[in-house]
Write an enzyme that holds these catalytic residues in place. Sequence first.
Site, mmCIF file in Angstrom:
data_model
loop_
_atom_site.group_PDB
_atom_site.id
_atom_site.type_symbol
_atom_site.label_atom_id
_atom_site.label_comp_id
_atom_site.label_asym_id
_atom_site.label_seq_id
_atom_site.Cartn_x
_atom_site.Cartn_y
_atom_site.Cartn_z
ATOM 1 C CG ASP A 48 -1.916 1.821 14.977
ATOM 2 O OD1 ASP A 48 -2.077 1.668 16.198
ATOM 3 O OD2 ASP A 48 -2.772 1.503 14.130
ATOM 4 C CE1 TYR A 62 -10.569 6.027 11.743
ATOM 5 C CE2 TYR A 62 -11.874 4.556 13.111
ATOM 6 C CZ TYR A 62 -10.641 5.009 12.675
ATOM 7 O OH TYR A 62 -9.494 4.446 13.163
ATOM 8 C CB ALA A 102 -3.987 -12.016 9.942
ATOM 9 C CG ASP A 137 -6.698 -2.085 14.292
ATOM 10 O OD1 ASP A 137 -7.597 -1.529 13.639
ATOM 11 O OD2 ASP A 137 -5.678 -1.492 14.697
ATOM 12 C CD GLN A 176 -5.398 2.640 18.076
ATOM 13 O OE1 GLN A 176 -5.425 1.414 18.212
ATOM 14 N NE2 GLN A 176 -4.946 3.212 16.973
ATOM 15 C CD GLN A 200 -0.969 -0.684 3.655
ATOM 16 O OE1 GLN A 200 -2.187 -0.643 3.643
ATOM 17 N NE2 GLN A 200 -0.305 -1.241 4.668
#
Length: 387
Positions: A152, A291, A204, A222, A128, A97
């Site tokens: 992050d 968001y 994952a 996440d 978070q 990305q």
Amino acid sequence: MEGGGAKDGSSAAVQTRGSGDDGSHKPLPPCCVKAKAAAAESEAKCHATVVSGWFTEPHSRFGKTSKVKYFNNPMWPGEAHSLKVENILYQGKSLYQEILVFESSTYGNVLVLDGIVQLTEKDECAYQEMVTHLPLCSIPSPKSVLVVGGGDGGVLREIARHASVETIDICEIDQLVIDVCKDFFPQLSVGFKDPHVRLHVGDAVDFLRNAPEGKYDAIIVDSSDPIGPAQELVEKPFFHTIARALKPGGVLCNQAESMWLHTHLIQDMLSICREIFKGAVHYAWTSVPTYPSGVIGFLLCAKEGPAVNFLSPVNPIEKLEGAMEAGREIRFYNSEVHRAAFVLPTFVRRELESHNTCTEKDKSETKPVVKPMKMKIMPNSAILTAS
């Protein structure tokens, strides 16, 4: 960003959290189709770091307004959210990305992946803290936790507030995201300094397939929005691998979109998880200004085993030793916010309950018809036979 460069206080527009158009031209869900802008996608002309999904109206010249352009993103068509860019801090591309970090005028440093805002210094706490403490405060003394994504480091930072946790595995596919966040978001990447953290850079889905059965007390996903590479993370096989990796009574918290924009996705995720997780399944939500629509949702699931009541924290953050100490204060989450997160607006409750009722009806209608047994009573005998 719109137009050219965006340094020294010029204005730039960047999309809110999610994944961009993967070019697969899959049919859009009904709620996206009805909101889709009328202009052709081919008319969109965006900066290289911005995926389509924007509306813009150029400034008028000599009293005439230029043609209005619509840019369609399958996740939130017909909408836009702009942040003023004061200075570009980093711009690069990984194997997966494009990565951009800029200083904004109102939200501090901003992390952008493929043109879509992932977090800002000002409001990262809401996401978070909620995605971490909703599951971990719902079970007593969690010891082993897996984080999917979260490069992050913010979720790791929040897990560290739970002194009972002994091992934290994190599986992040993009090493560059981790490195960039360590440079520009030290208040989040501090999570990687916890000695309990074990970093696994890779996919994952593969990681979970190979994870030992019943290893984790909690898994926190996440993830980005479920289009493109992240599509696999909201499908039934992935949830099966999560359930397999959880201990009996173990819990999952999965990013679950906006109730204002994506009820069809929420309905699908709930249906899948109710088939797989027999302990409990709930939808919660919180406010994150940067968001899409200003909110984000969470899917909370418990594997069959010791009972889990997500609606009221049995492991309240206020009572955890060291969790609220100076220097790492919680900014958003508390036990009252935890309880409130599961209180849904009437229209959301109605849509989700209606979908669940229809799903159950469909299941009952597709059940195989069992032929009634014919009972024969033999003469001069008390024996019954069935055919």
